[in-house]
Design an enzyme around this catalytic site. Structure first.
Site, PDB file in Angstrom:
ATOM      1  N   THR A  73       0.976  -1.608   0.167  1.00  0.00           N
ATOM      2  CA  THR A  73       0.048  -0.008  -0.325  1.00  0.00           C
ATOM      3  C   THR A  73       0.045   1.283   0.298  1.00  0.00           C
ATOM      4  O   THR A  73       1.713   1.553   0.749  1.00  0.00           O
ATOM      5  CB  THR A  73      -0.965  -0.014   1.141  1.00  0.00           C
ATOM      6  OG1 THR A  73      -1.850  -1.300   1.103  1.00  0.00           O
ATOM      7  CG2 THR A  73      -2.143   1.258   0.751  1.00  0.00           C
ATOM      8  N   ASP A 184      -3.227   1.884  -2.186  1.00  0.00           N
ATOM      9  CA  ASP A 184      -2.900   3.127  -2.461  1.00  0.00           C
ATOM     10  C   ASP A 184      -4.072   3.740  -1.503  1.00  0.00           C
ATOM     11  O   ASP A 184      -4.765   3.370  -0.935  1.00  0.00           O
ATOM     12  CB  ASP A 184      -3.437   4.187  -3.631  1.00  0.00           C
ATOM     13  CG  ASP A 184      -4.943   4.107  -3.327  1.00  0.00           C
ATOM     14  OD1 ASP A 184      -5.836   3.143  -3.409  1.00  0.00           O
ATOM     15  OD2 ASP A 184      -5.575   4.752  -2.713  1.00  0.00           O
ATOM     16  N   GLY A 326     -10.304   1.690  -1.580  1.00  0.00           N
ATOM     17  CA  GLY A 326      -9.193   1.446  -2.016  1.00  0.00           C
ATOM     18  C   GLY A 326      -8.166   0.579  -1.691  1.00  0.00           C
ATOM     19  O   GLY A 326      -8.743  -0.183  -0.790  1.00  0.00           O
ATOM     20  N   GLU A 327      -6.885   1.460  -0.905  1.00  0.00           N
ATOM     21  CA  GLU A 327      -5.504   1.196   0.652  1.00  0.00           C
ATOM     22  C   GLU A 327      -5.914  -0.177  -0.109  1.00  0.00           C
ATOM     23  O   GLU A 327      -4.631  -1.332   0.235  1.00  0.00           O
ATOM     24  CB  GLU A 327      -6.756   0.329   0.921  1.00  0.00           C
ATOM     25  CG  GLU A 327      -6.891   2.058   2.610  1.00  0.00           C
ATOM     26  CD  GLU A 327      -7.962   1.567   3.915  1.00  0.00           C
ATOM     27  OE1 GLU A 327      -8.069   0.436   3.569  1.00  0.00           O
ATOM     28  OE2 GLU A 327      -8.010   3.156   4.077  1.00  0.00           O
ATOM     29  N   GLY A 328      -6.241  -1.310  -0.881  1.00  0.00           N
ATOM     30  CA  GLY A 328      -5.756  -2.391  -1.693  1.00  0.00           C
ATOM     31  C   GLY A 328      -6.924  -3.463  -0.756  1.00  0.00           C
ATOM     32  O   GLY A 328      -6.867  -5.039  -0.880  1.00  0.00           O
TER      33      GLY A 328
END
Lengths: 361, 361
Positions: A73, A184, A326-328
């Site tokens: 991330t 991200d 997001g973040e993965g």
């Protein structure tokens, strides 16, 4: 000196891109043969079978075993947040990095659920972190420039951020990760992602811009105008993906692009998460179309532009769960489906082993 | 005697159906409140948040913990297989049951992947099994009658098969399963499933009939004609779901219907697998519409009729992976997504815990 460094990184980029090989038909064929011996109607596991075949072709092993899964991330800030394009204040980027490190974010929960590790990289957060276990400090700058007023980064900064991605690909390779995911964090980062999409495809900005983490109608109009202005002021060259990345991209997007390029070179399958990660994947694919074969599309996000990104890249999303975090997080969930596909290949009995009659061919 | 038994089972069915309660708004509200305190933009986990809320409302706990997951795979044979409606010989039903018990089938691999147990029930296989660990012997008959020539079962047989499902719901409840899945095995069983769908909805047979595990064009034409004939000869009454089930259904479909009714009565969330399982769910919902709130739709199958089933039931499929295998394979994969949703609710940090600024409301 800066120029020399830039030349060195450009050279390494060319080398990394040139090592990426096309997938070999023989591995697809071998995986297909195996799948057709297993006790199930041919093709009845649908997308799982397609995933298993491509996984085999990427790693070039007919009985692959996924021993380790890691999500990377990348966190960075965006000067364009000053234009009011996000529902959240910019402080949230470092706050969320702390949350990742302490294990309280959605990515921690979902990665834990699928037994994946999370590596967090500060590639450009506008905050000085104390050294912390679990945080990889590789700050290229304290955020990007405001793309509504000038370029996000210099070309050299973009290359340096890409090289951070390579380093994380080295990290994954050294740890023998069988599957990696991108993630991200960066308040305002749907704005540069939409800008990259518009720049590379020529699609109108209002068709590829959406609400991000939750802006209202007024904010959406402002966001569209901001992106149009960014493209006008910076005039990124669509035939030069590095130029697009540097002028209207982001540091975490560059890191993700570099990470994907590095992994493709090492034959490490990469699960690409949501809208921001896929903007990074677009840059990587624009630099070398062979990259696309090494990518798995985690999911289709709520962001309206995401489907255009997947069309550009040429991969079909595995999940469609209306995520926009997001973040993965989407990558984590999709990793579990990919791992299931690989287990089918390895663990199911064949017709002859199980004494089951085969159907009409 | 038969009549007395039938009366007793009809009475128990009425009782079981009457215990099913509507979900309470207060639990949705409490779960929503919790979700909105977590460190993520509101609603950004999309379908995961919807799943988490409904799970909370089903089990009536705001911090539920899924300790145990079990998939119940009901196996039965179909007289209509004699009409050549399947690509596989009827022997494959018992062969696959042995494969399940030995752990070599797709359901074993996928259930293992998501850490779920598999319980296999012989509710109507045309084969005498020796006692085996892992196989629940509850044979109601050695397969159904050929629906192209007469009813699949008597009403009493259908009720007995339903009661086997109740027994499995008791099993799940006694083992404190926090999430259960349905599965099926039975050569020829897409044929009665399409027949149930056509009978309950009035949709034309050729719109709800597909290739099952892989018949060719000629076979598909034969299958459509067979189902049309079955509906004509048996004329099932769409206002009497038990009549539809008995006349054109299957023993495993009846077991699944009973299992779902039992679980809804006990507030145990049920993940409904593919085309055959969903035919069972349709019967359960037709008997009491409240059942639908207790079901999670695992996936959208390749079978063309499946989407009409989900529309009838009113649930949105979690996955869309072009599966067409059954056994509970789609349920296993979806269980992992549901468990992830519940973990989000329990394990993520709140804004105040993590010191993260909240966005504009």
């Amino acid at each position: 000196m800066e120029d020399l460094k830039e030349m060195g990184l450009e050279k390494e980029l060319k080398e990394r891109l040139s090592t990426i090989q096309p997938l070999k038909k023989e591995f697809f064929d071998q995986a297909q043969k195996r799948l057709d011996q297993l006790t199930k109607p041919r093709g009845s596991l649908g997308q799982l079978e397609e995933i298993a075949k491509r996984y085999v072709a990427i790693v070039e092993e007919v009985h692959p075993l996924i021993r380790r899964k890691i999500i990377y991330t990348f966190a960075g800030d965006h000067g364009v947040a000053a234009e009011g394009v996000s529902a959240y204040p910019k402080d949230v980027t470092p706050q969320m990095v702390y949350n990742f490190i302490r294990g309280g974010a959605a990515i921690n929960v979902l990665a834990g659920h699928v037994n994946a590790e999370v590596v967090v990289i500060d590639i450009g957060v506008d905050h000085v972190f104390e050294p912390m276990e679990g945080l990889v400090g590789r700050k290229v700058a304290r955020g990007t420039g405001n793309i509504a007023r000038g370029p996000a980064m210099s070309r050299e900064q973009a290359l340096r951020a890409i090289s951070v991605g390579w380093e994380m690909a080295d990290h994954a390779k050294n740890r023998k990760a069988g599957l990696v995911g991108t993630g991200d964090m960066g308040i305002g980062n749907t704005t540069p992602s939409s800008a990259i999409l518009a720049a590379l495809t020529g699609l109108p900005v209002n068709q590829v811009t959406h609400r991000g983490t939750g802006i209202d109608d007024l904010g959406l109009g402002r966001k569209v105008q901001t992106i149009e202005k960014a493209l006008e002021i910076n005039s990124p060259n669509p035939r030069d993906p590095l130029d697009v990345l540097a002028k209207v991209g982001g540091l975490e997007i560059a890191g993700i692009a570099g990470f994907i390029i590095g992994c493709a070179g090492y034959r490490v399958p990469v699960v690409v998460d949501g809208f921001i990660s896929t903007a990074g994947a677009m840059i990587a694919v624009a630099l070398n179309t062979r990259v696309r074969d090494y990518l798995f599309a985690a999911h289709k996000s709520v962001e309206v532009g995401h489907q255009f990104m997947w069309e550009y890249i040429g991969q079909k999303p595995i999940l469609d769960l209306s995520l926009r975090l997001g973040e993965g997080t989407g990558a984590a969930l999709a990793m579990s489906v990919i791992e299931a596909s690989v287990k089918v290949l390895n663990e199911m009995a064949t017709f002859s082993e199980a004494g089951v009659s085969e159907g009409k061919k």
